[in-house]
Design an enzyme around this catalytic site. Structure first.
Site, PDB file in Angstrom:
ATOM      1  N   PRO A   2       0.831  -1.215   0.000  1.00  0.00           N
ATOM      2  CA  PRO A   2       0.000   0.000   0.000  1.00  0.00           C
ATOM      3  C   PRO A   2       0.861   1.258   0.000  1.00  0.00           C
ATOM      4  O   PRO A   2       1.856   1.346   0.721  1.00  0.00           O
ATOM      5  CB  PRO A   2      -0.780  -0.104   1.315  1.00  0.00           C
ATOM      6  N   THR A   3       0.458   2.194  -0.839  1.00  0.00           N
ATOM      7  CA  THR A   3       1.098   3.504  -0.876  1.00  0.00           C
ATOM      8  C   THR A   3       0.016   4.548  -0.653  1.00  0.00           C
ATOM      9  O   THR A   3      -0.985   4.569  -1.369  1.00  0.00           O
ATOM     10  CB  THR A   3       1.799   3.740  -2.222  1.00  0.00           C
TER      11      THR A   3
END
Ligand SMILES: O=C(O)C/C=C/C(=O)C(=O)O
Length: 66
Positions: A2-3
């Protein structure tokens, strides 16, 4: 991995960003699983004259009508 992009008004301190990065990383791991090392947090400081809401720049004074 996840970013998470965080776009916010410029002026927040490094300490505030550090605390937010830790909180967002903990919430991401708690919710999605995985390792904290797999979470990237990207901060983008935006000047108030580069951000408009409802057609009005945040750098402009509020209109008398609200
Ligand atoms: O607080 C910030 O850094 C950015 C806030 C934006 C707004 O409150 C909005 O777009 O309504």
């Amino acid at each position: 991995m996840p970013t998470i992009r965080v776009e916010l008004f410029e002026g927040r301190t490094v300490e505030q960003k550090r605390a937010l990065a830790q909180a967002l990383t903990e919430a991401t791991v708690r919710t999605l699983g995985g390792s904290p090392d797999g979470v990237d947090i990207l901060f983008f400081d935006i000047a108030r004259h580069d951000w408009a809401t409802g057609g009005n720049l945040w750098s402009d004074p509020p209109s008398p009508a609200g």
